[in-house]
Write a protein that holds these residues in place. Structure first.
Motif, PDB file in Angstrom:
ATOM      1  N   CYS A 255     -38.197 -35.797 -79.436  1.00  0.00           N
ATOM      2  CA  CYS A 255     -39.100 -34.927 -80.187  1.00  0.00           C
ATOM      3  C   CYS A 255     -39.925 -35.791 -81.136  1.00  0.00           C
ATOM      4  O   CYS A 255     -39.361 -36.594 -81.891  1.00  0.00           O
ATOM      5  CB  CYS A 255     -38.303 -33.892 -80.978  1.00  0.00           C
TER       6      CYS A 255
ATOM      7  N   CYS B 166     -38.606 -34.711 -84.931  1.00  0.00           N
ATOM      8  CA  CYS B 166     -37.251 -34.970 -85.436  1.00  0.00           C
ATOM      9  C   CYS B 166     -36.455 -35.967 -84.597  1.00  0.00           C
ATOM     10  O   CYS B 166     -35.309 -36.252 -84.913  1.00  0.00           O
ATOM     11  CB  CYS B 166     -36.479 -33.662 -85.551  1.00  0.00           C
TER      12      CYS B 166
ATOM     13  N   PHE C 182     -34.562 -34.653 -75.389  1.00  0.00           N
ATOM     14  CA  PHE C 182     -34.646 -33.520 -74.480  1.00  0.00           C
ATOM     15  C   PHE C 182     -34.900 -34.014 -73.072  1.00  0.00           C
ATOM     16  O   PHE C 182     -35.684 -34.928 -72.861  1.00  0.00           O
ATOM     17  CB  PHE C 182     -35.747 -32.536 -74.910  1.00  0.00           C
TER      18      PHE C 182
ATOM     19  N   LEU D 286     -38.502 -29.925 -74.141  1.00  0.00           N
ATOM     20  CA  LEU D 286     -39.120 -30.407 -75.378  1.00  0.00           C
ATOM     21  C   LEU D 286     -40.106 -29.372 -75.913  1.00  0.00           C
ATOM     22  O   LEU D 286     -40.138 -29.085 -77.118  1.00  0.00           O
ATOM     23  CB  LEU D 286     -39.819 -31.747 -75.142  1.00  0.00           C
TER      24      LEU D 286
ATOM     25  N   HIS E 145     -38.202 -26.549 -77.534  1.00  0.00           N
ATOM     26  CA  HIS E 145     -37.696 -26.966 -78.845  1.00  0.00           C
ATOM     27  C   HIS E 145     -38.791 -26.908 -79.902  1.00  0.00           C
ATOM     28  O   HIS E 145     -38.599 -26.331 -80.979  1.00  0.00           O
ATOM     29  CB  HIS E 145     -37.116 -28.384 -78.749  1.00  0.00           C
ATOM     30  N   LEU E 146     -39.937 -27.502 -79.586  1.00  0.00           N
ATOM     31  CA  LEU E 146     -41.031 -27.526 -80.552  1.00  0.00           C
ATOM     32  C   LEU E 146     -41.513 -26.116 -80.883  1.00  0.00           C
ATOM     33  O   LEU E 146     -41.691 -25.769 -82.059  1.00  0.00           O
ATOM     34  CB  LEU E 146     -42.190 -28.374 -80.014  1.00  0.00           C
TER      35      LEU E 146
ATOM     36  N   SER F 212     -38.734 -24.019 -82.736  1.00  0.00           N
ATOM     37  CA  SER F 212     -38.593 -24.533 -84.105  1.00  0.00           C
ATOM     38  C   SER F 212     -39.781 -24.122 -84.964  1.00  0.00           C
ATOM     39  O   SER F 212     -39.616 -23.745 -86.126  1.00  0.00           O
ATOM     40  CB  SER F 212     -38.458 -26.061 -84.099  1.00  0.00           C
TER      41      SER F 212
ATOM     42  N   HIS G 270     -42.384 -28.981 -87.550  1.00  0.00           N
ATOM     43  CA  HIS G 270     -42.627 -28.725 -86.130  1.00  0.00           C
ATOM     44  C   HIS G 270     -43.910 -27.909 -85.938  1.00  0.00           C
ATOM     45  O   HIS G 270     -44.729 -28.216 -85.076  1.00  0.00           O
ATOM     46  CB  HIS G 270     -41.428 -28.024 -85.483  1.00  0.00           C
TER      47      HIS G 270
ATOM     48  N   ALA H 126     -44.747 -38.022 -76.967  1.00  0.00           N
ATOM     49  CA  ALA H 126     -43.319 -38.241 -77.185  1.00  0.00           C
ATOM     50  C   ALA H 126     -42.883 -39.577 -76.595  1.00  0.00           C
ATOM     51  O   ALA H 126     -43.390 -40.003 -75.563  1.00  0.00           O
ATOM     52  CB  ALA H 126     -42.508 -37.110 -76.539  1.00  0.00           C
TER      53      ALA H 126
END
Length: 125
Positions: A5, A8, A12, A18, A21-22, A25, A33, A60
């Motif tokens: 990420c 953070c 992933f 990913l 998650h982004l 978040s 994020h 990333a």
């Protein structure tokens, strides 16, 4: 391929995890994020899961590590549910977990579910 990420540095196992998650978040917590997505992928909230995944992996770092949520084996994969690793798609599991949340948390979870359905194109059926 696995990615870290860019906010953070959590690992992933692919672009779509990913992106999940982004986006989740950003929706649930805002903060770094959300700011990163707003600055880097301005139209992130209107993209499909796959399209967002393609866009975020360009920013990333790659890694040999990936998320290891729950017990799993790399040699005997289970059928894909379309959900991130460690997320059970069963309604009873969701209902049991949601019943312990207050009304605000339940509303946030439902909003995240709706956003996920929109990203996966389930609303268009």
């Amino acid at each position: 391929m696995s990615y870290l990420c860019p906010v953070c540095a959590a690992p992933f196992g692919g672009g779509e995890p990913l992106a999940d998650h982004l986006a989740v978040s950003a929706i649930l917590h805002g903060g770094d994020h959300e700011a990163w997505l707003d600055d880097t992928v301005a139209d992130w909230d209107g993209l499909s899961r796959a399209a967002l995944g393609e866009r975020v992996v360009d920013h990333a770092e790659t890694t040999d590590d990936h998320e290891h949520v729950g017990d799993h084996s790399h040699s005997d994969p289970e059928p894909a549910s379309g959900l991130p690793n460690g997320i059970d798609g069963g309604a009873s599991a969701h209902n049991a977990a949601d019943s312990t949340l207050d009304a605000d948390a339940q509303a946030i979870i439902e909003e995240a579910r709706e956003f996920t359905r929109e990203m996966q194109g389930e609303d268009e059926q």
